[in-house]
Design an enzyme around this catalytic site. Structure first.
Site, PDB file in Angstrom:
ATOM      1  N   SER A 114      -7.116   2.251  -0.463  1.00 14.09           N
ATOM      2  CA  SER A 114      -5.795   1.643  -0.570  1.00 14.09           C
ATOM      3  C   SER A 114      -5.799   0.729  -1.796  1.00 14.09           C
ATOM      4  O   SER A 114      -6.210   1.144  -2.874  1.00 14.09           O
ATOM      5  CB  SER A 114      -5.458   0.878   0.711  1.00 14.09           C
ATOM      6  N   TYR A 127       5.082   1.271  -5.103  1.00 20.37           N
ATOM      7  CA  TYR A 127       3.638   1.463  -4.931  1.00 20.37           C
ATOM      8  C   TYR A 127       3.113   0.854  -3.623  1.00 20.37           C
ATOM      9  O   TYR A 127       2.413   1.525  -2.857  1.00 20.37           O
ATOM     10  CB  TYR A 127       2.919   0.844  -6.129  1.00 20.37           C
ATOM     11  N   LYS A 163       0.716   2.346  -0.139  1.00 18.20           N
ATOM     12  CA  LYS A 163      -0.626   1.874   0.158  1.00 18.20           C
ATOM     13  C   LYS A 163      -0.686   1.177   1.520  1.00 18.20           C
ATOM     14  O   LYS A 163      -1.689   1.243   2.222  1.00 18.20           O
ATOM     15  CB  LYS A 163      -1.109   0.935  -0.956  1.00 18.20           C
TER      16      LYS A 163
END
Length: 320
Positions: A160, A174, A178
């Site tokens: 991650s 983004y 993650k």
């Protein structure tokens, strides 16, 4: 034969090193994935590199092979996009297992990044982030899990990011992709633990990779200034910690004091590897929360200063 798959990179470990698990790694043609492959190869691993770019795969293979400790080790290269077609991913992993043996460790490294203000990021980029960073880990994991359960052994790692623990300015596309990996990892760990299969989530900080260099070209000023408060790690350092934590079966893999603090602060209902780890989280929570508030205040200050400077610049342009 032990096998390790790293998403975009598959790895199998030589049985002369029984304490090291076979591994498959995606994202193995560059950056963190390639360094993980090299680290595993130093321990006698058999590796399958999986990535979209065939040229980069060939170059990565040559670099990994330099880390061999015996002449029996093998580096296999397969070109495929792990985020597009599950059936194709399943077929590729089946091929790797037929050549190098069953997968004992799967390291999901496939990923991409984009930074920008929410309203300035193209809508289709949000979809792209989820496809590569989330589904690019779901598909390979789904392809190996049945065999792992049958063998009642295995390790699965998701790479991650510290941006998967805290949402930051410029990472509205983004960060969610993650964050999703952690939710997947927690649920999967609960399902797999009775089968002696352990899941690890790594949260590396900004790391000196080709992807990071490319991201910096378009990164908003606010994001750059906030990121600079934590510094930049080298991929070799990240790889050593990742491999160690995955082999030990640790659920969370963090990097440096800031990484440890973030991991402890956001642990919530995450699994713990030991009672000691749980007690440390309980004892340090108050202190870490206090420190975190100062960090958040400094981030807000950075954003306000940038906004004021931008407005002053616009006003000056109008006067001219």
């Amino acid at each position: 034969m032990h096998a390790i798959i790293l998403l975009l990179l598959f790895i199998s470990f030589n049985p002369i090193k029984p304490n090291i698990l076979p591994e498959n790694v995606t994202g193995g043609s560059s950056g963190i994935g390639k360094c993980i492959a090299m680290e595993c190869y130093k321990h006698g691993a058999f590796i399958t590199l999986v990535a979209r770019d065939e040229h980069k795969l060939v170059q990565a293979k040559k670099e990994v092979e330099k880390c061999a400790i015996n002449d029996k080790q093998v580096v296999l290269c397969i070109s495929v996009d792990v985020s597009k077609d599950y059936n194709q991913v399943e077929s590729v992993i089946k091929q790797a297992q037929e050549k190098l043996g069953p997968v004992d460790m799967l390291v999901n490294c496939a990923g991409t990044s984009i930074s920008g203000k929410f309203e300035e990021v193209e809508v289709d980029r949000f979809k792209k982030m989820m496809e590569v960073n989330y589904l690019g880990s779901v598909y390979p994991t789904r392809a190996v899990i049945t065999t792992m359960k049958e063998r009642r052994m295995g390790r699965i790692m998701f790479v991650s990011s510290q941006a998967g623990l805290i949402g930051l300015f410029g990472y509205t596309a983004y960060s969610p992709s993650k964050f999703a990996l952690r939710g997947l990892a927690e649920a999967l760990q609960m399902e797999m633990k009775p089968y002696n299969i352990y899941v690890t989530v790594a949260y590396p900080p900004d790391t000196d990779t080709p992807g990071f260099a490319e991201e910096n070209k378009t990164k908003p000023l606010e994001t750059k200034l906030i990121s600079e408060t934590a510094g930049v790690c080298q991929p070799e350092q990240v790889a050593k910690i990742v491999v160690k934590d995955a082999v030990q079966g640790n659920f969370s893999s963090s990097f440096g004091p800031d990484g440890y603090m973030l991991s402890a602060l956001t642990c919530g209902m995450s699994p713990v590897t030991s009672i000691t780890e749980g007690l440390q989280q309980i004892v340090t929570m108050g202190l870490f929360r206090t420190i975190a508030l100062f960090y958040l205040g400094s981030f807000d200050s950075i954003i306000r200063r940038c906004m004021i400077q931008r407005e002053q610049s616009k006003a000056a342009d109008k006067r001219e």
